[in-house]
Scaffold this active site. Structure first.
Site, PDB file in Angstrom:
ATOM      1  N   LYS A 182       9.471  -0.143  -7.066  1.00  0.00           N
ATOM      2  CA  LYS A 182       8.960   1.028  -7.790  1.00  0.00           C
ATOM      3  C   LYS A 182       9.634   1.233  -9.135  1.00  0.00           C
ATOM      4  CE  LYS A 182       6.524   1.360  -4.197  1.00  0.00           C
ATOM      5  NZ  LYS A 182       7.196   0.257  -3.536  1.00  0.00           N
ATOM      6  N   SER A 239       3.487  -3.588   2.119  1.00  0.00           N
ATOM      7  CA  SER A 239       4.427  -4.331   1.297  1.00  0.00           C
ATOM      8  C   SER A 239       3.708  -5.516   0.673  1.00  0.00           C
ATOM      9  CB  SER A 239       5.575  -4.827   2.174  1.00  0.00           C
ATOM     10  OG  SER A 239       6.289  -5.858   1.541  1.00  0.00           O
TER      11      SER A 239
END
Length: 558
Positions: A123, A471
């Site tokens: 992120k 993911s």
């Protein structure tokens, strides 16, 4: 170009400000130069970021060598790998917004004139780029680099293998000793997870979209080239400042098309969809899920990268990295070549200056004439289960259609428990809901769940549907980002145990085979869940966040 830092250091009234800078070792000569923020997300939470403070030193040297005064500061970063599989994962996507916010606040507060942003874990990459678009000051993004692959029983391994090994252990196919031995060697160095997972995907995108220098994405974290790249990035930001080139000059619709093209060609993470939508909102570019699908259909998938393929970022680096992949796409006129980049030159000028030859003996990057798939891998689905869209990565997926009965869970933990107890069988469709941007909140990734299924040899034999995320290391028939999400009454909230669900990757459809009259009755009976958090950062996020179909950004409600 306006030098904002002069607001802070010039004139008699700014004597107190200058005094504080002099307390940190600056002199009048330093204060007379442009101030460049050097942001990094270095910490001891994750190997992806542990070395970033060291890299920042080289970025600062590049700024200084080009006539600027660097000012280093840090921001947070969540380790997705360590936050995975428990309540901590709800903080991951939220951290993207906090990273962007914190960089913005530091630059605005101190009136810096430009920015070098260094990031490692998932992120922190889009968070840094979002801040650059928001601030619209001369900026260069730098990736911290990939981890080296581990070696286990003579084969390259990554964190993906460890997660999948947990499923194999639960299924009785792997001993505890074998699991421990794999755990001990899977992550041998600093750097981000080694396959074409989210960090390496977003690093590749940073080159494709023009915010990073050519060759930024693939060199490993501990390769000496990484220090050279951050030094050159420090020099590059000063060139951008001198020439008045800002992020929104670079982040055009055409550059987003390039980013989506590369994401599909490399078999990148589904998170790329979410992050590019978010970045486009910051840049003022009108990007939609329909654009992703349009571009996917004209883009061949050519990089045989994990998790769907065989190779890791180190292997791609050895043959030329993202520049070689982009030169392959360039041959087929699949890139917008005239977009400007952080070099101050166009994409065409950058690629033409890089001397690389395609080696027909290597197996990592397929020929553009004979791709792995004729079309790209990031597929947008729509239908009665996801009217506003859902995302699936088809790299490595062999089935075109899946039909099965729903097993419904309102929490990731409940689904993982059922999988661990071997309660999920072939042809089941697992539905995990109330894990979306607002409902989780934070739209958890579910590598623990998906890897457990793969470890039990169910990865191709079941489907998983969620309003949460996956993911970049996820593989199989796994569909995420279902919109609208359950928390706002999306149709995924109306699914009942045993409902039949039909997914067709050729038609781009995802439907629950329930009559509209029955759905209407269920809508009348549906009641929203109580928020999981009523105070703190997660509650603030849940109150402001938009749909995944808009990038799950936080948007003030005026």
């Amino acid at each position: 170009m306006e030098i904002s830092s002069r607001n802070v250091v010039e004139g008699p009234s700014r004597a107190p400000h200058r005094a504080m800078y002099k307390a940190m070792g600056l002199n009048d000569d330093d204060l007379g130069k442009p101030f460049i923020g050097v942001s990094h997300s270095g910490n001891e939470a994750t190997p992806c970021n542990i070395h970033l403070g060291r890299l920042a030193i080289h970025a600062k040297a590049g700024v200084e060598a080009s006539g600027g005064t660097p000012r280093e500061f840090s921001t947070i970063a969540v380790s997705d790998g360590i936050a995975m599989g428990h309540e901590g994962m709800k903080s991951s996507l939220v951290s993207r917004e906090i990273i962007a916010d914190s960089i913005e606040l530091m630059v605005r507060a101190h009136q810096y004139d430009g920015l070098v942003g260094i990031a490692g874990c998932d992120k922190s990459l889009p968070g840094a780029m979002m801040a650059m678009a928001r601030l619209n000051l001369p900026s260069v993004f730098v990736y911290g680099g990939t981890i080296m692959p581990g070696i286990y029983e003579g084969k390259q391994v990554t964190i993906q293998d460890v997660y999948e090994a947990v499923g194999s252990y639960d299924a009785g196919q792997l001993t505890l000793e074998d699991l421990k031995n794999l755990e001990n060697v899977a992550c041998p160095s600093s750097g981000s997870c080694g396959g074409m997972y989210t960090a390496n995907t977003m690093a590749s995108i940073s080159e494709a979209i023009g915010l990073a220098l050519p060759g930024n994405a693939s060199p490993p974290a501990e390769d000496p080239r990484r220090e050279k790249i951050v030094y050159q990035s420090g020099q590059a930001v000063m060139n951008l400042l001198e020439n008045g080139i800002r992020p929104r000059d670079i982040l055009t619709y055409e550059s987003f098309e390039n980013a989506i093209t590369v994401a599909n060609a490399i078999g990148g993470s589904t998170n790329a969809v979410l992050h590019l939508l978010a970045l486009s909102r910051e840049a003022g570019v009108n990007l939609t899920l329909d654009d992703f699908e349009k571009i996917r259909k004209r883009t061949p998938h050519i990089a045989d990268m994990r998790p769907g393929g065989q190779y890791v970022m180190l292997d791609l680096d050895k043959i030329g990295g993202i520049p070689l992949l982009m030169k392959s796409l360039q041959k087929k006129n699949l890139l917008n070549e005239n977009v400007i980049t952080v070099t101050g030159k166009t994409m065409k000028q950058n690629l033409d200056s890089i001397q690389l030859t395609y080696d027909t003996n290597q197996k990592v990057l397929k020929s553009i004439e004979a791709p792995i798939h004729e079309v790209g891998t990031l597929t947008i689905l729509r239908g009665s289960l996801a009217p506003d869209g859902a995302v699936v990565k088809v790299a490595g997926v062999k089935k075109i259609e899946f039909r099965g009965k729903a097993h419904v869970f309102d929490r990731e933990e409940d689904a993982f428990d059922a999988i661990s107890k071997r309660q999920i069988k072939e042809n089941d469709v697992i539905v995990i809901r109330y894990e979306g941007p607002k409902g989780g909140p934070g739209m958890r990734e579910m590598l623990g769940v998906t890897a457990a299924l793969v470890g039990q040899n169910l990865g191709e034999k079941v489907a998983l549907i969620t309003d949460g995320r996956f993911s970049g290391a996820t593989r199989g028939f796994m569909i995420g980002h279902v919109s609208p999400e359950a928390a706002v009454g999306g149709n995924i909230a109306l699914v009942k145990e045993g409902d039949e669900i039909l997914i067709n990757l050729e038609k781009n459809t995802i439907d629950m085979l329930v009559s509209e009259s029955e759905l209407e009755q269920r809508r009348k009976e549906w009641k929203p869940h109580k928020p999981n958090y009523e105070s703190g950062a997660l509650a603030k996020y849940a109150s402001l966040v938009t749909s995944a179909s808009e990038g799950a950004i936080t948007k003030p409600k005026w």
